[in-house]
Design an enzyme around this catalytic site. Structure first.
Site, PDB file in Angstrom:
ATOM      1  N   ASN A  20      -3.607  -7.764   4.657  1.00 61.31           N
ATOM      2  CA  ASN A  20      -3.920  -8.632   3.505  1.00 61.31           C
ATOM      3  C   ASN A  20      -2.657  -9.186   2.864  1.00 61.31           C
ATOM      4  O   ASN A  20      -2.532 -10.382   2.610  1.00 61.31           O
ATOM      5  CB  ASN A  20      -4.676  -7.832   2.440  1.00 61.31           C
ATOM      6  N   LYS A 112       2.360   1.984  -3.353  1.00 59.50           N
ATOM      7  CA  LYS A 112       2.308   2.915  -4.500  1.00 59.50           C
ATOM      8  C   LYS A 112       2.159   4.353  -4.029  1.00 59.50           C
ATOM      9  O   LYS A 112       2.720   5.268  -4.632  1.00 59.50           O
ATOM     10  CB  LYS A 112       1.172   2.544  -5.443  1.00 59.50           C
ATOM     11  N   VAL A 140       2.421  -1.856  -8.598  1.00 57.49           N
ATOM     12  CA  VAL A 140       1.598  -1.597  -9.788  1.00 57.49           C
ATOM     13  C   VAL A 140       1.049  -2.917 -10.295  1.00 57.49           C
ATOM     14  O   VAL A 140       1.808  -3.829 -10.632  1.00 57.49           O
ATOM     15  CB  VAL A 140       2.422  -0.957 -10.932  1.00 57.49           C
ATOM     16  N   GLY A 142      -0.532  -5.499  -8.995  1.00 61.10           N
ATOM     17  CA  GLY A 142      -0.463  -6.730  -8.198  1.00 61.10           C
ATOM     18  C   GLY A 142       0.482  -7.777  -8.733  1.00 61.10           C
ATOM     19  O   GLY A 142       1.697  -7.567  -8.798  1.00 61.10           O
ATOM     20  N   ILE A 144       0.924  -8.941 -11.672  1.00 63.09           N
ATOM     21  CA  ILE A 144       1.402  -8.846 -13.068  1.00 63.09           C
ATOM     22  C   ILE A 144       2.866  -8.399 -13.066  1.00 63.09           C
ATOM     23  O   ILE A 144       3.202  -7.372 -12.482  1.00 63.09           O
ATOM     24  CB  ILE A 144       0.553  -7.843 -13.879  1.00 63.09           C
ATOM     25  N   GLY A 195     -15.936  -7.026  -0.913  1.00 56.57           N
ATOM     26  CA  GLY A 195     -14.582  -6.701  -0.458  1.00 56.57           C
ATOM     27  C   GLY A 195     -13.700  -6.179  -1.576  1.00 56.57           C
ATOM     28  O   GLY A 195     -12.479  -6.088  -1.441  1.00 56.57           O
ATOM     29  N   ASP A 209      -5.779   6.171  -6.970  1.00 56.53           N
ATOM     30  CA  ASP A 209      -4.965   4.952  -6.957  1.00 56.53           C
ATOM     31  C   ASP A 209      -4.323   4.738  -8.343  1.00 56.53           C
ATOM     32  O   ASP A 209      -3.122   4.467  -8.451  1.00 56.53           O
ATOM     33  CB  ASP A 209      -5.870   3.761  -6.583  1.00 56.53           C
ATOM     34  N   LYS A 213      -0.216   4.777  -9.650  1.00 55.51           N
ATOM     35  CA  LYS A 213       0.412   3.734 -10.473  1.00 55.51           C
ATOM     36  C   LYS A 213       0.945   4.330 -11.774  1.00 55.51           C
ATOM     37  O   LYS A 213       2.017   3.940 -12.260  1.00 55.51           O
ATOM     38  CB  LYS A 213      -0.595   2.622 -10.741  1.00 55.51           C
ATOM     39  N   GLY A 311      -5.288  -8.060  -4.274  1.00 52.90           N
ATOM     40  CA  GLY A 311      -5.591  -9.237  -3.450  1.00 52.90           C
ATOM     41  C   GLY A 311      -4.338  -9.655  -2.709  1.00 52.90           C
ATOM     42  O   GLY A 311      -3.215  -9.467  -3.205  1.00 52.90           O
TER      43      GLY A 311
HETATM   44  N1  LIG Z   1      -4.349  -5.393  -0.634  1.00 54.62           N
HETATM   45  C1  LIG Z   1      -4.034  -5.377  -1.910  1.00 54.62           C
HETATM   46  O1  LIG Z   1      -4.700  -5.998  -2.742  1.00 54.62           O
HETATM   47  C2  LIG Z   1      -2.824  -4.595  -2.379  1.00 54.62           C
HETATM   48  C3  LIG Z   1      -2.466  -4.646  -3.738  1.00 54.62           C
HETATM   49  C4  LIG Z   1      -1.329  -3.966  -4.176  1.00 54.62           C
HETATM   50  C5  LIG Z   1      -0.608  -3.218  -3.272  1.00 54.62           C
HETATM   51  N2  LIG Z   1      -1.007  -3.162  -1.957  1.00 54.62           N
HETATM   52  C6  LIG Z   1      -0.217  -2.348  -1.047  1.00 54.62           C
HETATM   53  O2  LIG Z   1       0.323  -3.193  -0.037  1.00 54.62           O
HETATM   54  C7  LIG Z   1       0.442  -2.474   1.174  1.00 54.62           C
HETATM   55  C8  LIG Z   1      -0.283  -3.235   2.279  1.00 54.62           C
HETATM   56  O3  LIG Z   1      -1.645  -3.357   1.916  1.00 54.62           O
HETATM   57  P1  LIG Z   1      -2.654  -4.276   2.760  1.00 54.62           P
HETATM   58  O4  LIG Z   1      -3.878  -4.387   1.934  1.00 54.62           O
HETATM   59  O5  LIG Z   1      -1.968  -5.496   3.208  1.00 54.62           O
HETATM   60  O6  LIG Z   1      -2.941  -3.319   4.023  1.00 54.62           O
HETATM   61  P2  LIG Z   1      -3.653  -3.703   5.375  1.00 54.62           P
HETATM   62  O7  LIG Z   1      -4.442  -4.966   5.237  1.00 54.62           O
HETATM   63  O8  LIG Z   1      -4.346  -2.473   5.854  1.00 54.62           O
HETATM   64  O9  LIG Z   1      -2.424  -4.014   6.374  1.00 54.62           O
HETATM   65  C9  LIG Z   1      -1.586  -3.014   6.878  1.00 54.62           C
HETATM   66  C10 LIG Z   1      -0.742  -3.618   7.974  1.00 54.62           C
HETATM   67  O10 LIG Z   1       0.167  -2.617   8.443  1.00 54.62           O
HETATM   68  C11 LIG Z   1       0.127  -2.604   9.868  1.00 54.62           C
HETATM   69  N3  LIG Z   1       0.434  -1.262  10.347  1.00 54.62           N
HETATM   70  C12 LIG Z   1      -0.275  -0.127  10.188  1.00 54.62           C
HETATM   71  N4  LIG Z   1       0.350   0.892  10.791  1.00 54.62           N
HETATM   72  C13 LIG Z   1       1.461   0.386  11.348  1.00 54.62           C
HETATM   73  C14 LIG Z   1       2.520   0.939  12.113  1.00 54.62           C
HETATM   74  N5  LIG Z   1       2.533   2.238  12.442  1.00 54.62           N
HETATM   75  N6  LIG Z   1       3.519   0.112  12.512  1.00 54.62           N
HETATM   76  C15 LIG Z   1       3.491  -1.194  12.200  1.00 54.62           C
HETATM   77  N7  LIG Z   1       2.516  -1.778  11.480  1.00 54.62           N
HETATM   78  C16 LIG Z   1       1.529  -0.996  11.061  1.00 54.62           C
HETATM   79  C17 LIG Z   1      -1.274  -3.017  10.234  1.00 54.62           C
HETATM   80  O11 LIG Z   1      -1.267  -3.498  11.565  1.00 54.62           O
HETATM   81  P3  LIG Z   1      -2.599  -4.086  12.261  1.00 54.62           P
HETATM   82  O12 LIG Z   1      -2.854  -5.403  11.565  1.00 54.62           O
HETATM   83  O13 LIG Z   1      -2.241  -4.272  13.676  1.00 54.62           O
HETATM   84  O14 LIG Z   1      -3.667  -3.071  12.013  1.00 54.62           O
HETATM   85  C18 LIG Z   1      -1.547  -4.096   9.190  1.00 54.62           C
HETATM   86  O15 LIG Z   1      -1.075  -5.331   9.620  1.00 54.62           O
HETATM   87  C19 LIG Z   1      -0.116  -1.075   0.896  1.00 54.62           C
HETATM   88  O16 LIG Z   1       0.931  -0.217   0.530  1.00 54.62           O
HETATM   89  C20 LIG Z   1      -1.019  -1.303  -0.308  1.00 54.62           C
HETATM   90  O17 LIG Z   1      -1.183  -0.142  -1.101  1.00 54.62           O
HETATM   91  C21 LIG Z   1      -2.084  -3.837  -1.497  1.00 54.62           C
END
Ligand SMILES: NC(=O)c1ccc[n+]([C@@H]2O[C@H](COP(=O)([O-])OP(=O)(O)OC[C@H]3O[C@@H](n4cnc5c(N)ncnc54)[C@H](OP(=O)(O)O)[C@@H]3O)[C@@H](O)[C@H]2O)c1
Length: 435
Positions: A20, A112, A140, A142, A144, A195, A209, A213, A311
Protein backbone atom coordinates in the site's frame (compact mmCIF):
# COMPACT_ATOMS: atom_id res chain seq x y z
CA UNK A 1 26.05 10.88 -5.23
CA UNK A 2 27.19 13.06 -8.13
CA UNK A 3 28.42 16.62 -7.81
CA UNK A 4 27.39 19.71 -9.79
CA UNK A 5 24.56 22.20 -9.53
CA UNK A 6 22.11 21.19 -6.84
CA UNK A 7 19.31 20.02 -9.15
CA UNK A 8 21.72 17.75 -11.03
CA UNK A 9 22.73 15.85 -7.96
CA UNK A 10 21.27 12.40 -7.64
CA UNK A 11 20.50 10.50 -4.46
CA UNK A 12 19.67 6.84 -4.98
CA UNK A 13 16.84 5.51 -2.83
CA UNK A 14 16.27 1.84 -1.97
CA UNK A 15 12.56 1.20 -1.43
CA UNK A 16 11.95 -1.89 0.69
CA UNK A 17 8.35 -3.04 0.24
CA UNK A 18 5.92 -2.25 -2.55
CA UNK A 19 2.54 -2.70 -0.86
CA UNK A 20 0.00 0.00 0.00
CA UNK A 21 2.59 2.55 1.09
CA UNK A 22 5.61 1.48 -1.01
CA UNK A 23 3.69 1.54 -4.32
CA UNK A 24 2.23 4.98 -3.47
CA UNK A 25 5.70 6.25 -2.61
CA UNK A 26 7.08 5.09 -5.96
CA UNK A 27 4.18 6.84 -7.72
CA UNK A 28 4.75 10.15 -5.90
CA UNK A 29 8.51 9.97 -6.59
CA UNK A 30 7.71 9.56 -10.30
CA UNK A 31 4.90 12.11 -10.56
CA UNK A 32 6.55 14.86 -8.56
CA UNK A 33 10.19 14.17 -9.47
CA UNK A 34 11.05 17.74 -10.55
CA UNK A 35 9.43 19.45 -7.57
CA UNK A 36 10.98 16.97 -5.14
CA UNK A 37 14.42 17.55 -6.71
CA UNK A 38 14.06 21.26 -5.98
CA UNK A 39 12.91 20.59 -2.41
CA UNK A 40 15.57 18.04 -1.56
CA UNK A 41 18.48 19.56 -3.44
CA UNK A 42 18.97 16.34 -5.40
CA UNK A 43 17.09 14.20 -7.87
CA UNK A 44 15.66 11.23 -5.95
CA UNK A 45 16.19 8.15 -8.07
CA UNK A 46 14.75 4.79 -7.08
CA UNK A 47 17.71 2.36 -7.01
CA UNK A 48 15.57 -0.73 -6.49
CA UNK A 49 12.32 -1.96 -4.97
CA UNK A 50 12.45 -4.99 -2.71
CA UNK A 51 9.42 -7.28 -2.50
CA UNK A 52 8.71 -10.76 -1.19
CA UNK A 53 7.06 -12.17 -4.31
CA UNK A 54 8.47 -11.12 -7.69
CA UNK A 55 5.53 -12.77 -9.46
CA UNK A 56 2.80 -10.82 -7.60
CA UNK A 57 0.61 -8.35 -9.49
CA UNK A 58 1.79 -4.72 -9.16
CA UNK A 59 0.26 -1.40 -10.12
CA UNK A 60 1.12 -0.30 -13.66
CA UNK A 61 3.47 2.49 -12.59
CA UNK A 62 5.87 0.19 -10.71
CA UNK A 63 8.93 -0.41 -12.98
CA UNK A 64 9.36 -4.19 -13.21
CA UNK A 65 13.10 -3.83 -13.89
CA UNK A 66 13.66 -2.29 -10.45
CA UNK A 67 12.04 -5.15 -8.51
CA UNK A 68 14.19 -7.53 -6.51
CA UNK A 69 13.44 -10.21 -3.94
CA UNK A 70 16.84 -9.72 -2.30
CA UNK A 71 16.26 -6.81 0.07
CA UNK A 72 19.53 -7.41 1.94
CA UNK A 73 21.57 -7.11 -1.27
CA UNK A 74 19.75 -3.90 -2.20
CA UNK A 75 20.53 -2.38 1.22
CA UNK A 76 24.18 -3.44 0.87
CA UNK A 77 24.49 -1.93 -2.64
CA UNK A 78 27.20 0.74 -2.35
CA UNK A 79 25.31 2.86 -4.90
CA UNK A 80 22.38 3.33 -2.49
CA UNK A 81 22.29 6.60 -0.51
CA UNK A 82 19.03 6.33 1.48
CA UNK A 83 16.91 3.35 2.53
CA UNK A 84 13.12 3.51 2.93
CA UNK A 85 11.73 0.57 4.91
CA UNK A 86 8.05 -0.16 4.10
CA UNK A 87 8.05 -3.91 4.65
CA UNK A 88 6.49 -3.77 8.12
CA UNK A 89 6.77 -6.20 11.06
CA UNK A 90 9.86 -7.03 13.08
CA UNK A 91 11.72 -9.44 10.87
CA UNK A 92 13.42 -8.96 8.43
CA UNK A 93 12.59 -5.23 8.69
CA UNK A 94 14.73 -4.84 11.84
CA UNK A 95 17.82 -6.47 10.37
CA UNK A 96 17.45 -4.50 7.12
CA UNK A 97 17.23 -1.19 9.02
CA UNK A 98 20.19 -2.20 11.18
CA UNK A 99 22.29 -3.08 8.14
CA UNK A 100 21.48 0.27 6.50
CA UNK A 101 22.32 2.30 9.62
CA UNK A 102 25.47 0.25 10.18
CA UNK A 103 26.55 1.14 6.65
CA UNK A 104 25.96 4.83 7.44
CA UNK A 105 22.81 5.13 5.28
CA UNK A 106 19.89 7.23 6.49
CA UNK A 107 16.67 5.26 6.97
CA UNK A 108 13.08 6.40 6.61
CA UNK A 109 10.49 4.00 8.00
CA UNK A 110 6.74 3.82 8.69
CA UNK A 111 7.15 0.75 10.89
CA UNK A 112 5.52 1.50 14.27
CA UNK A 113 5.72 -2.14 15.38
CA UNK A 114 9.50 -2.14 14.94
CA UNK A 115 10.02 1.25 16.58
CA UNK A 116 7.87 0.30 19.58
CA UNK A 117 9.74 -3.00 20.08
CA UNK A 118 12.89 -3.43 22.16
CA UNK A 119 14.76 -3.35 18.85
CA UNK A 120 13.45 0.19 18.28
CA UNK A 121 15.52 1.54 21.18
CA UNK A 122 18.62 -0.24 19.89
CA UNK A 123 18.09 1.08 16.35
CA UNK A 124 17.68 4.67 17.55
CA UNK A 125 20.90 4.32 19.57
CA UNK A 126 22.70 2.90 16.55
CA UNK A 127 21.51 5.82 14.39
CA UNK A 128 22.77 8.30 16.99
CA UNK A 129 26.07 6.50 17.33
CA UNK A 130 26.58 6.44 13.55
CA UNK A 131 25.31 10.03 13.21
CA UNK A 132 22.82 9.00 10.60
CA UNK A 133 19.12 9.84 10.25
CA UNK A 134 16.41 7.41 11.33
CA UNK A 135 13.14 9.20 10.49
CA UNK A 136 9.64 7.89 11.15
CA UNK A 137 6.99 10.58 10.67
CA UNK A 138 4.74 8.07 8.88
CA UNK A 139 4.76 5.63 11.81
CA UNK A 140 2.27 7.68 13.88
CA UNK A 141 -0.96 9.05 12.48
CA UNK A 142 -0.15 8.71 8.76
CA UNK A 143 -0.11 12.03 6.96
CA UNK A 144 -0.40 14.16 10.11
CA UNK A 145 2.90 16.01 10.69
CA UNK A 146 3.09 15.04 14.32
CA UNK A 147 6.56 13.66 14.96
CA UNK A 148 8.25 16.64 13.33
CA UNK A 149 5.94 19.11 15.13
CA UNK A 150 6.85 17.57 18.48
CA UNK A 151 10.54 17.09 17.69
CA UNK A 152 11.13 20.52 16.18
CA UNK A 153 8.41 23.16 16.62
CA UNK A 154 7.53 22.06 20.15
CA UNK A 155 10.99 20.92 21.19
CA UNK A 156 11.34 23.67 23.79
CA UNK A 157 7.85 23.14 25.14
CA UNK A 158 7.13 21.34 28.41
CA UNK A 159 4.31 19.07 27.29
CA UNK A 160 1.86 18.08 30.01
CA UNK A 161 -0.45 15.79 28.14
CA UNK A 162 -0.97 14.24 24.72
CA UNK A 163 -4.29 12.59 23.89
CA UNK A 164 -4.72 11.03 20.50
CA UNK A 165 -7.15 9.21 18.30
CA UNK A 166 -4.40 7.32 16.53
CA UNK A 167 -6.24 4.32 15.11
CA UNK A 168 -8.62 5.00 12.23
CA UNK A 169 -10.26 1.57 12.23
CA UNK A 170 -11.52 1.80 15.80
CA UNK A 171 -12.55 5.43 15.33
CA UNK A 172 -14.62 4.41 12.31
CA UNK A 173 -16.28 1.61 14.31
CA UNK A 174 -17.04 3.83 17.32
CA UNK A 175 -18.36 6.65 15.08
CA UNK A 176 -20.82 4.30 13.37
CA UNK A 177 -21.88 2.74 16.67
CA UNK A 178 -22.52 6.21 18.11
CA UNK A 179 -24.27 7.76 15.14
CA UNK A 180 -26.26 4.82 13.80
CA UNK A 181 -26.77 2.72 16.91
CA UNK A 182 -25.15 -0.18 15.04
CA UNK A 183 -23.52 -2.98 17.04
CA UNK A 184 -19.79 -3.67 17.17
CA UNK A 185 -19.84 -6.87 15.08
CA UNK A 186 -21.81 -5.42 12.16
CA UNK A 187 -19.71 -2.23 11.96
CA UNK A 188 -16.52 -4.29 12.13
CA UNK A 189 -17.79 -6.35 9.18
CA UNK A 190 -18.56 -3.12 7.28
CA UNK A 191 -15.06 -1.76 8.06
CA UNK A 192 -13.55 -5.02 6.75
CA UNK A 193 -15.57 -4.82 3.53
CA UNK A 194 -14.40 -1.21 3.02
CA UNK A 195 -10.76 -2.22 3.53
CA UNK A 196 -10.59 -0.19 6.75
CA UNK A 197 -10.02 -3.24 8.95
CA UNK A 198 -7.83 -6.30 8.47
CA UNK A 199 -9.39 -9.76 8.23
CA UNK A 200 -7.74 -10.33 11.63
CA UNK A 201 -8.66 -7.05 13.37
CA UNK A 202 -6.93 -7.85 16.69
CA UNK A 203 -4.13 -5.29 16.37
CA UNK A 204 -6.67 -2.51 15.90
CA UNK A 205 -9.64 -3.46 18.09
CA UNK A 206 -7.54 -4.68 21.01
CA UNK A 207 -5.44 -1.49 20.99
CA UNK A 208 -2.03 -2.99 20.05
CA UNK A 209 -1.60 -0.61 17.09
CA UNK A 210 -2.49 2.43 19.22
CA UNK A 211 -0.14 1.21 21.97
CA UNK A 212 2.78 1.07 19.51
CA UNK A 213 2.02 4.66 18.47
CA UNK A 214 1.73 5.73 22.13
CA UNK A 215 5.17 4.22 22.71
CA UNK A 216 6.62 6.34 19.88
CA UNK A 217 4.84 9.46 21.16
CA UNK A 218 6.33 8.92 24.64
CA UNK A 219 9.73 9.35 23.02
CA UNK A 220 9.06 12.33 20.79
CA UNK A 221 6.77 14.26 23.16
CA UNK A 222 8.38 13.47 26.52
CA UNK A 223 11.88 12.13 25.76
CA UNK A 224 11.20 8.79 27.46
CA UNK A 225 11.80 5.30 26.15
CA UNK A 226 8.63 3.29 26.69
CA UNK A 227 8.21 0.02 24.81
CA UNK A 228 4.84 -0.85 23.28
CA UNK A 229 4.53 -3.78 25.72
CA UNK A 230 4.77 -1.42 28.70
CA UNK A 231 1.78 0.66 27.57
CA UNK A 232 -1.40 -0.04 29.56
CA UNK A 233 -3.82 -1.27 26.89
CA UNK A 234 -7.57 -1.84 26.67
CA UNK A 235 -9.40 -2.29 23.36
CA UNK A 236 -12.95 -1.59 22.27
CA UNK A 237 -14.41 -5.10 22.08
CA UNK A 238 -16.22 -4.57 25.40
CA UNK A 239 -18.02 -1.44 24.20
CA UNK A 240 -21.69 -2.16 23.70
CA UNK A 241 -24.88 -0.32 22.89
CA UNK A 242 -25.33 0.52 26.62
CA UNK A 243 -22.12 2.58 26.80
CA UNK A 244 -22.69 4.28 23.45
CA UNK A 245 -26.29 5.13 24.31
CA UNK A 246 -25.39 6.49 27.76
CA UNK A 247 -22.61 8.59 26.20
CA UNK A 248 -25.03 10.16 23.73
CA UNK A 249 -27.61 10.99 26.38
CA UNK A 250 -25.06 12.33 28.86
CA UNK A 251 -23.23 14.58 26.38
CA UNK A 252 -20.19 12.40 25.68
CA UNK A 253 -18.74 10.46 22.75
CA UNK A 254 -16.89 7.14 23.15
CA UNK A 255 -13.36 7.26 21.67
CA UNK A 256 -10.35 4.96 21.81
CA UNK A 257 -7.58 7.22 23.07
CA UNK A 258 -3.84 7.02 23.53
CA UNK A 259 -3.24 9.16 26.61
CA UNK A 260 0.24 10.24 27.73
CA UNK A 261 0.50 12.40 30.83
CA UNK A 262 3.21 13.74 33.03
CA UNK A 263 2.68 12.67 36.59
CA UNK A 264 4.50 14.29 39.52
CA UNK A 265 8.12 15.35 39.17
CA UNK A 266 9.39 12.64 36.83
CA UNK A 267 6.53 10.23 36.26
CA UNK A 268 4.74 9.44 33.03
CA UNK A 269 1.54 7.57 32.40
CA UNK A 270 1.12 6.01 28.96
CA UNK A 271 -2.09 4.17 28.21
CA UNK A 272 -4.58 3.22 25.54
CA UNK A 273 -8.21 2.76 26.47
CA UNK A 274 -11.71 3.71 25.41
CA UNK A 275 -12.96 6.84 27.14
CA UNK A 276 -15.97 9.10 27.37
CA UNK A 277 -14.98 12.40 25.78
CA UNK A 278 -17.21 15.46 26.39
CA UNK A 279 -19.08 16.29 23.17
CA UNK A 280 -17.63 19.83 23.23
CA UNK A 281 -14.01 18.60 23.29
CA UNK A 282 -12.21 18.95 19.91
CA UNK A 283 -11.43 15.21 19.88
CA UNK A 284 -15.15 14.38 20.06
CA UNK A 285 -15.70 15.81 16.56
CA UNK A 286 -13.07 13.54 14.96
CA UNK A 287 -15.21 11.11 12.99
CA UNK A 288 -14.81 8.01 10.87
CA UNK A 289 -11.26 6.88 10.07
CA UNK A 290 -9.67 10.27 10.77
CA UNK A 291 -6.95 10.69 13.39
CA UNK A 292 -6.22 13.65 15.64
CA UNK A 293 -3.79 14.39 18.41
CA UNK A 294 -4.55 16.94 21.12
CA UNK A 295 -1.46 18.37 22.82
CA UNK A 296 -1.40 20.42 26.03
CA UNK A 297 1.82 22.35 26.66
CA UNK A 298 2.94 24.69 29.42
CA UNK A 299 3.48 27.78 27.26
CA UNK A 300 1.84 26.76 23.98
CA UNK A 301 -1.49 25.85 25.57
CA UNK A 302 -3.77 23.52 23.64
CA UNK A 303 -3.07 22.39 20.06
CA UNK A 304 -4.74 19.81 17.86
CA UNK A 305 -3.38 18.15 14.73
CA UNK A 306 -5.96 16.40 12.56
CA UNK A 307 -5.93 14.42 9.32
CA UNK A 308 -5.72 11.14 7.46
CA UNK A 309 -4.14 8.63 9.80
CA UNK A 310 -3.58 5.83 7.30
CA UNK A 311 -3.89 4.78 3.68
CA UNK A 312 -1.22 4.32 1.03
CA UNK A 313 -0.99 7.88 -0.30
CA UNK A 314 -1.39 9.83 2.97
CA UNK A 315 1.25 7.63 4.59
CA UNK A 316 3.53 7.90 1.57
CA UNK A 317 3.21 11.68 1.79
CA UNK A 318 4.75 11.59 5.27
CA UNK A 319 7.48 9.26 3.97
CA UNK A 320 8.29 11.74 1.19
CA UNK A 321 8.66 14.54 3.77
CA UNK A 322 11.17 12.44 5.70
CA UNK A 323 12.96 11.48 2.51
CA UNK A 324 13.45 15.15 1.65
CA UNK A 325 14.71 15.84 5.18
CA UNK A 326 17.13 12.93 4.96
CA UNK A 327 18.34 14.13 1.53
CA UNK A 328 18.92 17.68 2.70
CA UNK A 329 20.74 16.46 5.80
CA UNK A 330 22.86 14.06 3.79
CA UNK A 331 23.88 16.82 1.38
CA UNK A 332 24.64 19.17 4.29
CA UNK A 333 26.55 16.48 6.23
CA UNK A 334 24.23 16.72 9.22
CA UNK A 335 21.38 14.77 10.84
CA UNK A 336 17.91 15.58 12.19
CA UNK A 337 17.85 16.37 15.92
CA UNK A 338 17.51 13.19 17.99
CA UNK A 339 17.71 14.16 21.67
CA UNK A 340 18.85 11.61 24.24
CA UNK A 341 16.12 9.50 25.75
CA UNK A 342 15.73 8.26 29.29
CA UNK A 343 13.94 5.21 30.61
CA UNK A 344 10.51 6.31 31.81
CA UNK A 345 9.31 6.14 35.37
CA UNK A 346 5.86 4.77 34.56
CA UNK A 347 3.16 5.59 37.10
CA UNK A 348 1.28 2.50 38.37
CA UNK A 349 -2.23 2.47 36.90
CA UNK A 350 -3.70 2.12 40.40
CA UNK A 351 -2.50 5.64 41.26
CA UNK A 352 -4.09 7.36 38.27
CA UNK A 353 -7.12 9.51 38.91
CA UNK A 354 -10.16 9.90 36.65
CA UNK A 355 -13.92 10.07 36.68
CA UNK A 356 -15.46 6.71 35.82
CA UNK A 357 -18.59 5.44 34.12
CA UNK A 358 -19.63 2.08 35.58
CA UNK A 359 -22.60 0.09 34.26
CA UNK A 360 -24.02 -2.72 36.40
CA UNK A 361 -26.71 -5.28 35.58
CA UNK A 362 -28.52 -5.92 38.87
CA UNK A 363 -31.61 -7.53 40.36
CA UNK A 364 -34.39 -4.94 40.62
CA UNK A 365 -35.58 -5.22 44.22
CA UNK A 366 -35.49 -3.11 47.38
CA UNK A 367 -32.09 -2.77 49.04
CA UNK A 368 -30.01 -3.34 45.90
CA UNK A 369 -29.04 0.28 45.45
CA UNK A 370 -28.01 0.48 49.11
CA UNK A 371 -25.80 -2.62 48.85
CA UNK A 372 -24.15 -1.35 45.69
CA UNK A 373 -23.51 2.20 46.91
CA UNK A 374 -22.06 0.80 50.15
CA UNK A 375 -19.37 -0.93 48.07
CA UNK A 376 -18.47 2.40 46.46
CA UNK A 377 -18.38 4.18 49.84
CA UNK A 378 -16.30 1.45 51.51
CA UNK A 379 -13.58 2.00 48.91
CA UNK A 380 -13.66 5.79 49.05
CA UNK A 381 -15.21 6.22 45.60
CA UNK A 382 -17.67 9.08 45.57
CA UNK A 383 -20.70 8.84 43.30
CA UNK A 384 -21.61 11.85 41.20
CA UNK A 385 -24.77 10.48 39.59
CA UNK A 386 -26.69 7.27 39.26
CA UNK A 387 -29.50 6.34 36.94
CA UNK A 388 -31.57 3.24 36.52
CA UNK A 389 -32.62 1.81 33.19
CA UNK A 390 -35.21 -0.90 32.74
CA UNK A 391 -37.54 -2.41 35.28
CA UNK A 392 -39.05 -5.75 36.16
CA UNK A 393 -36.80 -8.41 37.62
CA UNK A 394 -33.50 -7.01 36.29
CA UNK A 395 -32.26 -3.46 35.76
CA UNK A 396 -29.15 -1.63 34.70
CA UNK A 397 -27.60 0.90 37.08
CA UNK A 398 -25.29 3.46 35.53
CA UNK A 399 -22.92 5.26 37.89
CA UNK A 400 -20.70 8.24 37.17
CA UNK A 401 -18.09 8.82 39.85
CA UNK A 402 -16.32 11.95 40.95
CA UNK A 403 -12.54 11.86 40.41
CA UNK A 404 -11.32 8.60 41.93
CA UNK A 405 -8.10 6.60 42.21
CA UNK A 406 -8.11 3.78 39.71
CA UNK A 407 -6.96 1.35 42.41
CA UNK A 408 -9.98 2.28 44.54
CA UNK A 409 -12.30 1.81 41.57
CA UNK A 410 -10.82 -1.64 40.94
CA UNK A 411 -11.36 -2.61 44.60
CA UNK A 412 -14.95 -1.38 44.29
CA UNK A 413 -15.45 -3.51 41.18
CA UNK A 414 -14.15 -6.63 42.89
CA UNK A 415 -16.45 -5.99 45.86
CA UNK A 416 -19.37 -5.46 43.48
CA UNK A 417 -18.57 -8.71 41.68
CA UNK A 418 -19.00 -10.52 45.01
CA UNK A 419 -22.54 -9.21 45.57
CA UNK A 420 -25.24 -11.71 44.60
CA UNK A 421 -27.54 -8.87 43.47
CA UNK A 422 -25.01 -7.88 40.78
CA UNK A 423 -25.41 -10.06 37.68
CA UNK A 424 -22.70 -8.46 35.61
CA UNK A 425 -20.37 -5.49 35.52
CA UNK A 426 -21.50 -4.20 32.15
CA UNK A 427 -18.95 -1.56 31.28
CA UNK A 428 -16.26 0.56 32.87
CA UNK A 429 -14.99 3.66 31.08
CA UNK A 430 -12.80 6.54 32.14
CA UNK A 431 -14.10 10.04 31.55
CA UNK A 432 -11.68 12.48 29.98
CA UNK A 433 -11.85 16.16 30.86
CA UNK A 434 -14.26 17.68 33.35
CA UNK A 435 -16.36 15.22 35.35
N1 LIG B 1 -1.07 0.98 5.07
C1 LIG B 1 -1.18 2.02 5.87
O1 LIG B 1 -2.19 2.73 5.86
C2 LIG B 1 -0.06 2.36 6.82
C3 LIG B 1 -0.17 3.51 7.62
C4 LIG B 1 0.88 3.87 8.47
C5 LIG B 1 1.99 3.05 8.54
N2 LIG B 1 2.05 1.91 7.77
C6 LIG B 1 3.23 1.08 7.90
O2 LIG B 1 3.89 1.03 6.63
C7 LIG B 1 4.52 -0.22 6.47
C8 LIG B 1 4.05 -0.86 5.17
O3 LIG B 1 2.65 -1.03 5.24
P1 LIG B 1 1.80 -1.49 3.96
O4 LIG B 1 0.38 -1.29 4.32
O5 LIG B 1 2.34 -0.86 2.74
O6 LIG B 1 2.13 -3.07 3.94
P2 LIG B 1 1.83 -4.10 2.78
O7 LIG B 1 0.80 -3.57 1.83
O8 LIG B 1 1.58 -5.41 3.44
O9 LIG B 1 3.22 -4.19 1.98
C9 LIG B 1 4.36 -4.82 2.49
C10 LIG B 1 5.37 -4.95 1.38
O10 LIG B 1 6.56 -5.53 1.93
C11 LIG B 1 6.98 -6.58 1.07
N3 LIG B 1 7.68 -7.59 1.85
C12 LIG B 1 7.20 -8.39 2.82
N4 LIG B 1 8.18 -9.18 3.29
C13 LIG B 1 9.28 -8.88 2.59
C14 LIG B 1 10.62 -9.36 2.61
N5 LIG B 1 10.99 -10.34 3.44
N6 LIG B 1 11.51 -8.80 1.75
C15 LIG B 1 11.12 -7.83 0.90
N7 LIG B 1 9.87 -7.34 0.84
C16 LIG B 1 8.98 -7.85 1.67
C17 LIG B 1 5.72 -7.14 0.46
O11 LIG B 1 6.05 -7.82 -0.73
P3 LIG B 1 4.92 -8.49 -1.67
O12 LIG B 1 4.20 -7.32 -2.30
O13 LIG B 1 5.67 -9.28 -2.66
O14 LIG B 1 4.05 -9.29 -0.75
C18 LIG B 1 4.91 -5.86 0.23
O15 LIG B 1 5.24 -5.28 -0.99
C19 LIG B 1 4.20 -1.03 7.73
O16 LIG B 1 5.22 -0.87 8.67
C20 LIG B 1 2.93 -0.36 8.24
O17 LIG B 1 2.76 -0.52 9.64
C21 LIG B 1 1.06 1.56 6.92
Amino acid sequence: MTSGPSTERVLRVAVLGCGNVGASLVEILQDRADALAVQSGARLEVAGIAVRDLGAARPEHVPRTLLTDDAAALVADPGVDIVVELVGGLDPAGSLVRAALDAGRPVVTANKALLASSDGVALRSLARERRVDLLYEAAVAGAIPLVRALRESLTGERIHRVMGIVNGTTNFILTRMGEEGADFASVLAEAQSLGLAESDPTADVEGFDAAAKASILAGVAFGYDVSGDAVHREGITGIGAGEVDFARRAGYVVKLLAVLERWGADGLSVRVHPALVPAAHPLAGVRDAFNAVFIEGEAAGELMLYGEGAGGRPTASAVVGDLIDASRNLLAGTTAPAPDRQPAHLVPDADLVAGFYIGLDVADRPGVLGAVTTAFGANGVSIRSVEQEGGGARARLVFVTHLAREGDVRSTLSDLAELDVVDRIGGVLRIVGAV
